[in-house]
Design a protein around this motif. Structure first.
Motif, short mmCIF file in Angstrom:
data_model
loop_
_atom_site.label_atom_id
_atom_site.label_comp_id
_atom_site.label_asym_id
_atom_site.label_seq_id
_atom_site.Cartn_x
_atom_site.Cartn_y
_atom_site.Cartn_z
N ALA B 265 0.84 -1.21 0.00
CA ALA B 265 0.00 0.00 0.00
C ALA B 265 0.87 1.26 0.00
O ALA B 265 0.60 2.21 -0.73
CB ALA B 265 -0.93 -0.02 1.22
N THR B 266 1.94 1.26 0.79
CA THR B 266 2.84 2.40 0.84
C THR B 266 3.50 2.62 -0.52
O THR B 266 3.63 3.75 -1.00
CB THR B 266 3.92 2.18 1.91
OG1 THR B 266 3.27 1.96 3.16
CG2 THR B 266 4.86 3.36 2.03
N PHE B 267 3.92 1.53 -1.15
CA PHE B 267 4.57 1.60 -2.46
C PHE B 267 3.61 2.20 -3.50
O PHE B 267 3.98 3.11 -4.25
CB PHE B 267 5.01 0.19 -2.86
CG PHE B 267 5.68 0.09 -4.20
CD1 PHE B 267 6.83 0.83 -4.48
CD2 PHE B 267 5.19 -0.75 -5.18
CE1 PHE B 267 7.45 0.73 -5.72
CE2 PHE B 267 5.81 -0.86 -6.42
CZ PHE B 267 6.94 -0.12 -6.68
N ILE B 268 2.37 1.72 -3.51
CA ILE B 268 1.41 2.23 -4.49
C ILE B 268 1.06 3.70 -4.19
O ILE B 268 0.95 4.51 -5.10
CB ILE B 268 0.14 1.35 -4.53
CG1 ILE B 268 0.52 -0.07 -4.98
CG2 ILE B 268 -0.92 1.95 -5.48
CD1 ILE B 268 -0.64 -1.04 -4.99
N SER B 270 3.05 5.88 -2.92
CA SER B 270 4.17 6.72 -3.35
C SER B 270 4.18 6.84 -4.89
O SER B 270 4.52 7.89 -5.43
CB SER B 270 5.50 6.19 -2.82
OG SER B 270 5.93 5.07 -3.55
N LEU B 271 3.80 5.77 -5.58
CA LEU B 271 3.72 5.86 -7.05
C LEU B 271 2.59 6.79 -7.49
O LEU B 271 2.71 7.52 -8.47
CB LEU B 271 3.49 4.47 -7.65
CG LEU B 271 4.66 3.50 -7.61
CD1 LEU B 271 4.23 2.14 -8.16
CD2 LEU B 271 5.86 4.03 -8.41
N LEU B 272 1.49 6.75 -6.73
CA LEU B 272 0.36 7.64 -7.04
C LEU B 272 0.79 9.09 -6.91
O LEU B 272 0.49 9.94 -7.75
CB LEU B 272 -0.78 7.32 -6.06
CG LEU B 272 -2.15 7.94 -6.32
CD1 LEU B 272 -2.73 7.47 -7.64
CD2 LEU B 272 -3.13 7.58 -5.18
N GLU B 274 3.85 10.17 -7.17
CA GLU B 274 4.78 10.43 -8.28
C GLU B 274 4.01 10.67 -9.58
O GLU B 274 4.34 11.58 -10.35
CB GLU B 274 5.74 9.24 -8.44
CG GLU B 274 6.89 9.52 -9.39
CD GLU B 274 7.84 8.32 -9.53
OE1 GLU B 274 7.78 7.40 -8.68
OE2 GLU B 274 8.63 8.32 -10.50
N ALA B 275 2.96 9.88 -9.81
CA ALA B 275 2.18 10.01 -11.05
C ALA B 275 1.62 11.42 -11.21
O ALA B 275 1.59 11.96 -12.31
CB ALA B 275 1.04 8.98 -11.07
N PHE B 276 1.22 12.02 -10.07
CA PHE B 276 0.57 13.34 -10.14
C PHE B 276 1.52 14.50 -9.85
O PHE B 276 1.07 15.62 -9.62
CB PHE B 276 -0.65 13.37 -9.20
CG PHE B 276 -1.86 12.69 -9.79
CD1 PHE B 276 -2.67 13.34 -10.70
CD2 PHE B 276 -2.16 11.38 -9.45
CE1 PHE B 276 -3.78 12.72 -11.25
CE2 PHE B 276 -3.27 10.74 -10.00
CZ PHE B 276 -4.07 11.41 -10.91
N ARG B 278 5.02 14.28 -11.45
CA ARG B 278 6.24 14.09 -12.24
C ARG B 278 6.37 15.03 -13.43
O ARG B 278 7.49 15.19 -13.95
CB ARG B 278 6.41 12.63 -12.66
CG ARG B 278 5.21 12.02 -13.35
CD ARG B 278 5.36 10.50 -13.44
NE ARG B 278 6.36 10.09 -14.40
CZ ARG B 278 6.14 10.01 -15.72
NH1 ARG B 278 4.97 10.35 -16.23
NH2 ARG B 278 7.09 9.61 -16.53
#
Lengths: 374, 374
Positions: B265-268, B270-272, B274-276, B278
């Protein structure tokens, strides 16, 4: 730490001339042979050196192959009348599995006609048949299944093993998993000196089960000779982290961890979908957010990490997810192709030689080629 | 299946008149006593029946409490000079822990001055001191830690236990975990007839370790008398699912699964992020998507599921995450409050009586009150 690029063995000139020969079980996946053949075609476009032995019902497969120009002259169909179903028990398949496409795919690797076997079929049956047809490597009582998991590492993935070949593992098994995981990370991900962690319930030395303390000593003692770095105990939260490249655990724990991570990711993906569809305003926001959402979806797309590798056998077997579509099949075939190009089966066998620990052992010179560049 | 609402015991009129008394260890969390006192104040607003015994350094705590009008007249500070740190080993704390705020918080429950103890401190030390001060219930060699996990179920959460009280569990321990989990789901989540699943590497009956097959038989045999439904083996992917309300497993597997889910959950998340962030376009899209992203963030906010409950002791202990902020502390206190209101400690003790299986046993009538409505 030095890391090689995406193609860890591009300098293995002696392998480059020969085509990569993949033995593909076309049957037994949830989506049937068309998903397998479509995935083959997608993968074949970017890998002109790939050739395929395709196992299954010839009357079904021939028209599917004929649809794809890119496969012309690159596929040999080996007819097999029977199919291992998802419901078949491993014990039944071992007794009666000889006419199946799964058996045929494995036998081609055993006979030297192909480099790696790939199947979307029943995992238990595939492992049982693999042990029967390809045999275990000398000194490896327990093979393991290794998977790739999306991570924060530069290579984009971590390796975890065992994720379900066997429900238990003694300290000596865990030690071999560390060696097999090292070889896999080097040949599959191009990491010259992988960092190995042992799964536990805490990172402190006194935590966990007794066999883990014994395994920790064995693994630490192998690190120099096998050219990996032992980082100690890791926790479930480290699976997607950049603290470690290879996570070693028993097949019970690894299987639960893998499915827990998959379940969590699926749950969050479904909530994300709900978040952007639950009101008219949210659906408008989704249009504006298409770019970032697409980037995220690609980054956590489970199909791109598809492919569990069976390690510790007299040949390499890649298990694709049963529900894999053409994108998932193509990813598993890409992985198989990479392992075949790096001559992984032979290197792994050398890695597990009892002579491993002896620094000047004959196997070691072969081993230096592993991973291409250090 | 009948499910009660959020307040499973609103009809327990005999309890309603009496305030809920919470014994709070103010020290030992990563964010210090101010996060604890702020969380208390937030929680006290919505729970006018809550009273607090607050354990720790009085000179530090008195001014923190004085800041919050809502706490006036509802907090009694019990001075304790020492603190259990995150680095202290359980064995040290058991020998020298008597002057600590953690000990003091547990002793108040033992002495009947409070209903439930809450601490953000060191888990191992808290479990060791809990066993020393509150004692294990008769016939319970292994206590368990139960957590709530966000799920697709109507109640919003599933229960999983053990997540780390002990690294192993025999079949009889797993049986008791099923009984304790039933009681917890009924009193903590208001589920009259919880569905219990046993964690394994597959749902087929022949899969997994021998002790799981023995445990499956024991659990199935208890289902009718203990009024739960046994759904059989479940997998890691079922932790957030609606197939099951309570997942029973050993503390090693449960701990790895919990941390794997948290890590994923933490990984996703952090990617979320990053997605918004980058690209400039992504940052503009993030503005448009504020609504849906906020909804998602609240839905998977780990702070709202904060609070591991120690089961099998002579009193209920809620362990808050060490890094909990005021939102997390308030969630753990809410959970403690709900359990105290439902008279959980007494009901759990009855549930574990050896007379349980006998349908007409004296304990059974008490047990009918458990969960309020069926």
């Amino acid at each position: 730490m030095t890391r090689a690029g995406d193609n860890p063995v591009s300098d293995a000139a002696d392998r480059a001339a020969r085509p990569v020969r993949l033995s593909v079980d076309a049957m037994g996946g949830d989506r049937g042979p068309s998903a397998v053949v479509d995935g083959m075609a997608d993968m074949a476009k970017g890998n002109p050196d790939a050739r395929f032995l395709l196992h299954g019902d010839e009357a079904v497969l021939a028209p599917l192959v004929a649809r794809h120009g890119v496969l012309a002259g690159r596929v040999e169909i080996r007819h097999a009348a029977d199919v291992v179903s998802m419901e078949d028990k491993p014990s039944q398949v071992m007794r009666h599995g000889k006419g199946t496409s799964m058996w045929s795919a494995l036998a081609a690797v055993r006979d030297g006609a192909a480099d790696v076997a790939i199947s979307c079929g029943n995992t238990g049956a595939l492992m049982a048949l693999s042990m029967l047809v390809l045999r275990r490597l000398p000194g490896v009582p327990r093979p393991a299944i290794a998977i790739l998991w999306p991570s924060r590492n530069p290579q984009g993935y971590n390796v975890m093993l065992d994720v379900g070949a066997d429900v238990k593992a003694e300290a000596e098994d865990l030690r071999r998993f560390a060696l097999m995981g090292t070889s896999y990370a080097r040949n599959g991900l191009g990491i010259a000196r992988p960092r190995i962690g042992l799964m536990n319930v805490g990172t402190e030395e006194h935590k966990g089960r007794p066999e883990l303390h014994a395994a920790a000593e064995l693994i630490a003692a192998d690190a120099a000779a096998a050219r990996f770095e032992y980082v100690g105990f890791v926790e479930g939260s480290d699976i997607p982290s950049d603290r470690v490249d290879v996570i070693v655990t028993d097949g019970f724990t690894g299987n639960v961890a893998l499915k827990t991570a998959e379940g969590t990711a699926t749950f969050i993906r479904s909530l994300l979908r709900e978040a952007f569809t639950r009101t008219p305003a949210a659906r408008i926001a989704a249009l504006a957010a298409r770019g970032p959402l697409g980037w995220l979806a690609r980054r956590i797309d489970p199909r791109r990490a598809n492919g569990g590798v069976f390690l510790g056998l007299g040949g390499t077997v890649v298990k694709s997810h049963g529900s894999a579509d053409r994108v998932g099949v193509a990813a598993a075939l890409e992985l198989a192709c990479r392992l075949a190009r790096s001559d992984f089966s032979r290197k792994l066998a050398l890695r597990l030689q009892p002579s491993l620990a002896a620094e000047a052992a004959p196997g070691d010179r072969e081993d230096e080629q592993e991973g291409g560049r250090a």
